[in-house]
Design a protein around this motif. Structure first.
Motif, PDB file in Angstrom:
ATOM      1  N   LEU A 188       0.827  -1.203   0.000  1.00  0.00           N
ATOM      2  CA  LEU A 188       0.000   0.000   0.000  1.00  0.00           C
ATOM      3  C   LEU A 188       0.861   1.253   0.000  1.00  0.00           C
ATOM      4  O   LEU A 188       0.636   2.191  -0.796  1.00  0.00           O
TER       5      LEU A 188
ATOM      6  N   ALA B 147       2.550   1.740  -3.233  1.00  0.00           N
ATOM      7  CA  ALA B 147       1.606   2.298  -4.206  1.00  0.00           C
ATOM      8  C   ALA B 147       1.447   3.794  -3.993  1.00  0.00           C
ATOM      9  O   ALA B 147       1.405   4.572  -4.963  1.00  0.00           O
TER      10      ALA B 147
ATOM     11  N   HIS C 268       2.564   6.748  -6.517  1.00  0.00           N
ATOM     12  CA  HIS C 268       1.531   7.735  -6.838  1.00  0.00           C
ATOM     13  C   HIS C 268       2.109   9.149  -6.729  1.00  0.00           C
ATOM     14  O   HIS C 268       1.930   9.984  -7.624  1.00  0.00           O
TER      15      HIS C 268
ATOM     16  N   ASN D  36      -1.377   4.672 -10.633  1.00  0.00           N
ATOM     17  CA  ASN D  36      -1.901   3.546  -9.855  1.00  0.00           C
ATOM     18  C   ASN D  36      -2.709   2.585 -10.718  1.00  0.00           C
ATOM     19  O   ASN D  36      -2.655   1.363 -10.533  1.00  0.00           O
TER      20      ASN D  36
ATOM     21  N   LEU E 222      -0.210   0.539 -12.662  1.00  0.00           N
ATOM     22  CA  LEU E 222       0.439  -0.418 -11.762  1.00  0.00           C
ATOM     23  C   LEU E 222      -0.517  -1.551 -11.409  1.00  0.00           C
ATOM     24  O   LEU E 222      -0.111  -2.721 -11.339  1.00  0.00           O
ATOM     25  N   GLY E 223      -1.777  -1.197 -11.177  1.00  0.00           N
ATOM     26  CA  GLY E 223      -2.763  -2.217 -10.842  1.00  0.00           C
ATOM     27  C   GLY E 223      -2.945  -3.216 -11.970  1.00  0.00           C
ATOM     28  O   GLY E 223      -2.989  -4.434 -11.750  1.00  0.00           O
TER      29      GLY E 223
ATOM     30  N   PHE F  50      -1.446  -6.452  -4.502  1.00  0.00           N
ATOM     31  CA  PHE F  50      -0.850  -5.181  -4.926  1.00  0.00           C
ATOM     32  C   PHE F  50      -1.666  -4.579  -6.072  1.00  0.00           C
ATOM     33  O   PHE F  50      -1.859  -3.358  -6.150  1.00  0.00           O
ATOM     34  N   GLY F  51      -2.159  -5.445  -6.956  1.00  0.00           N
ATOM     35  CA  GLY F  51      -3.000  -4.962  -8.047  1.00  0.00           C
ATOM     36  C   GLY F  51      -4.294  -4.357  -7.538  1.00  0.00           C
ATOM     37  O   GLY F  51      -4.701  -3.271  -7.968  1.00  0.00           O
TER      38      GLY F  51
ATOM     39  N   ASN G 222      -3.703  -0.922  -5.846  1.00  0.00           N
ATOM     40  CA  ASN G 222      -3.497   0.168  -6.795  1.00  0.00           C
ATOM     41  C   ASN G 222      -4.781   0.570  -7.498  1.00  0.00           C
ATOM     42  O   ASN G 222      -5.042   1.765  -7.700  1.00  0.00           O
TER      43      ASN G 222
ATOM     44  N   LEU H 148      -6.866   2.456  -4.970  1.00  0.00           N
ATOM     45  CA  LEU H 148      -6.271   3.779  -4.753  1.00  0.00           C
ATOM     46  C   LEU H 148      -6.548   4.690  -5.944  1.00  0.00           C
ATOM     47  O   LEU H 148      -6.877   5.873  -5.769  1.00  0.00           O
ATOM     48  N   ALA H 149      -6.446   4.150  -7.148  1.00  0.00           N
ATOM     49  CA  ALA H 149      -6.710   4.949  -8.351  1.00  0.00           C
ATOM     50  C   ALA H 149      -8.165   5.398  -8.395  1.00  0.00           C
ATOM     51  O   ALA H 149      -8.459   6.571  -8.662  1.00  0.00           O
TER      52      ALA H 149
END
Length: 366
Positions: A59, A62, A66, A116, A119-120, A141-142, A145, A148-149
């Motif tokens: 997190l 990420a 960002h 993000n 990255l995701g 992790f995907g 992201n 978060l996006a």
């Protein structure tokens, strides 16, 4: 150029010329996330805690990437970036934003969520070819992201989507502060929506609201609502400030040589329709002032022989402000005189045209 005060935190080095700082509270948040994510029906085990810790680290990685995306976008527009700060609730990038333009603001803000999202997508693609713990970590992790996006893309202050909305409204309407107001109201709606979702979604599904989700929603509300409210207030004040000129809260004046008598100065002011007289020294610079009304205290028979020194109040040398200034220019011109003088001479092409009290000008600006 005045630089903002440096943030406090643990220095982690530099990226693209920007200092990277870690707030100590971020470590506490990482442990808390690891515990929350790692706690299952079987409790908290070493393996589940390790997985939770990996999610927490993912997190903040990420969030860091960002902010790096914001930094890269700002540098692409020639902006100097001061620092990236990783905080308890995420992070922020501080860059020099003098004379901003809608396109810059929008692109710099959008860079974070876009990074993000990419990255995701990349992490999800990687998770599909991995197995076991590595695949789980890549998948988590995907998800992180992508969440978060999506969340940062919401159109409200203080989220990146709010800055994009601000830029769009500003560009369309040609009104910078209309953009800020739109983003602030968007933030307020999002703050309320988060709490309504946390409570309403489970109830509509026939379930009791989850305590952890409720706590997160309250925490987000406590961050988003005050930030949106503060921006709304600032937009209201600053939009009015843009129309402020020195002559607005000031009074008209005329400059006269120090050799004149009270009667001559009074007649010159009355002819010009001025309410104040600025007394000029031998070098032509303002040395004092007095309201025309003050000359009423001098007996009429004595005005022609009474020197201006009898009614003049001194002016600090150089305490002048051009009449042509507006808005933020007035603020910058006023700042050096705060605490040093009570009155400023308003000039137009070097000639006195008005007098303004410092407190009156401050009040007009705030």
């Amino acid at each position: 150029m005045n630089r903002p005060a440096r943030s406090r935190g643990i220095p982690l080095g530099r990226v693209l010329g920007a200092r990277v700082l870690l707030r100590p509270s971020t470590v506490l948040m990482a442990v808390l996330i690891a515990v929350l994510v790692g706690t299952t029906e079987q409790g908290l085990t070493r393996q589940s805690f390790t997985l939770g810790l990996a999610v927490a680290v993912g997190l903040f990685l990420a969030v860091f990437l960002h902010e790096v995306a914001h930094t890269a976008a700002a540098r692409a527009f020639g902006r100097e970036v001061d620092e990236i700060v990783l905080t308890f609730l995420g992070g922020h990038t501080q860059f020099q934003a003098k004379d901003p333009r809608p396109l810059e603001i929008g692109v710099i803000a959008a860079a974070g969520p876009v990074a993000n999202a990419l990255l995701g997508a990349g992490a999800w693609a990687t998770a599909n070819v991995l197995t076991g713990i590595p695949g789980m970590i890549a998948g988590a992790f995907g998800w992180l992201n992508l969440i978060l996006a999506a969340f940062n893309a919401l159109p409200g202050t203080p989220l990146d989507g709010g800055r994009v909305l601000n830029a769009i409204v500003w560009a369309v309407r040609g009104d910078r502060w209309a953009g800020h107001r739109a983003a602030a109201w968007g933030g307020r709606i999002i703050a309320i929506g988060v709490v309504v979702w946390a409570v309403g979604a489970p109830l509509l599904d026939g379930r009791r609201p989850d305590l952890i989700t409720m706590l997160w929603s309250v925490l987000l509300f406590s961050v988003i609502w005050p930030a949106a409210t503060q921006e709304l207030k600032a937009a209201s004040v600053l939009s009015r400030r843009e129309d402020v000129t020195p002559l607005g809260p000031g009074v008209s004046a005329i400059g006269v040589p120090y050799q004149l008598s009270v009667q001559q100065a009074r007649e010159a002011a009355q002819a010009a329709g001025a309410r104040e007289v600025v007394v000029l020294a031998a070098d032509g610079q303002p040395a004092g002032h007095f309201p025309v009304q003050l000359t009423d205290v001098v007996p009429e028979a004595e005005r022609a022989t009474t020197p201006l020194s009898a009614v003049t109040m001194p002016v600090v040398r150089g305490a002048e402000i051009p009449a042509s200034l507006r808005g933020e220019e007035v603020v910058q011109a006023l700042l050096p005189w705060l605490g040093k003088t009570d009155v400023l001479v308003i000039t137009d092409r070097g000639a006195p045209v008005g007098i303004v009290m410092v407190e009156d000008l401050k009040r007009a600006l705030t």
